[in-house]
Design a protein around this motif. Structure first.
Motif, PDB file in Angstrom:
ATOM      1  N   GLY A 113       4.416   9.046  -0.652  1.00  0.00           N
ATOM      2  CA  GLY A 113       5.173   8.342  -1.678  1.00  0.00           C
ATOM      3  C   GLY A 113       5.435   6.901  -1.295  1.00  0.00           C
ATOM      4  N   PRO A 114       6.170   6.186  -2.138  1.00  0.00           N
ATOM      5  CA  PRO A 114       6.447   4.775  -1.856  1.00  0.00           C
ATOM      6  C   PRO A 114       7.312   4.618  -0.615  1.00  0.00           C
ATOM      7  N   ARG A 115       7.131   3.518   0.065  1.00  0.00           N
ATOM      8  CA  ARG A 115       7.880   3.221   1.284  1.00  0.00           C
ATOM      9  C   ARG A 115       9.364   3.058   0.990  1.00  0.00           C
ATOM     10  N   THR A 116       9.692   2.425  -0.127  1.00  0.00           N
ATOM     11  CA  THR A 116      11.087   2.220  -0.509  1.00  0.00           C
ATOM     12  C   THR A 116      11.254   2.498  -1.990  1.00  0.00           C
ATOM     13  N   MET A 147       0.832  -1.180   0.000  1.00  0.00           N
ATOM     14  CA  MET A 147       0.000   0.000   0.000  1.00  0.00           C
ATOM     15  C   MET A 147       0.871   1.235   0.000  1.00  0.00           C
ATOM     16  N   ARG A 148       0.439   2.242  -0.701  1.00  0.00           N
ATOM     17  CA  ARG A 148       1.221   3.445  -0.853  1.00  0.00           C
ATOM     18  C   ARG A 148       0.837   4.491   0.178  1.00  0.00           C
ATOM     19  N   ASP A 149       1.819   5.075   0.764  1.00  0.00           N
ATOM     20  CA  ASP A 149       1.653   6.146   1.734  1.00  0.00           C
ATOM     21  C   ASP A 149       1.370   7.447   0.979  1.00  0.00           C
TER      22      ASP A 149
END
Length: 120
Positions: free
Chosen positions: A6-9, A1-3
């Protein structure tokens, strides 16, 4: 799931090993410092990757005067069991076209996906 931020990594589909092998397939006499710049890693990391690729039988390195010359070994297969039935030649054919770096005479733009902050 996207925050929402932005992307977690940050990740990419190709490994540094794949990028180095593709770059060498484009230019058999490429310098390690140029490989490092192209692949976004340190020169020391490129040295280790080239050694890995040689030890695994994907590359042969020979000296031509003061320069290294690389030969990508034909008929080699991916190492992971999920792709072990596929030759590396398919990857090189897909990505081994003209050098997409700025100033190389050919620019390659990806139509979609993660561009690490770059936007067309």
């Amino acid at each position: 799931m996207r925050d929402e931020q932005g992307p977690r990594t940050r990740w990419t589909f190709l490994t540094h090993h794949a990028r180095v092998l593709v770059a060498i397939s484009r230019d058999a006499e490429v310098r390690l410092r140029d490989l490092a710049a192209t692949c976004g890693v340190t020169e020391r990391a490129v040295q280790a990757i080239v050694t890995d690729l040689e030890d695994a039988g994907f590359l042969v390195r020979t000296r031509h005067g003061r320069r290294n010359h690389y030969h990508v070994v034909e008929g080699t297969y991916f190492r992971h069991p999920a792709e072990a039935h596929q030759e590396i030649a398919g990857l090189l054919a897909l990505f081994g076209g003209p050098d997409p770096r700025p100033g190389s005479g050919h620019q390659q733009r990806l139509p979609t996906g993660d561009h690490h902050g770059e936007h067309p």
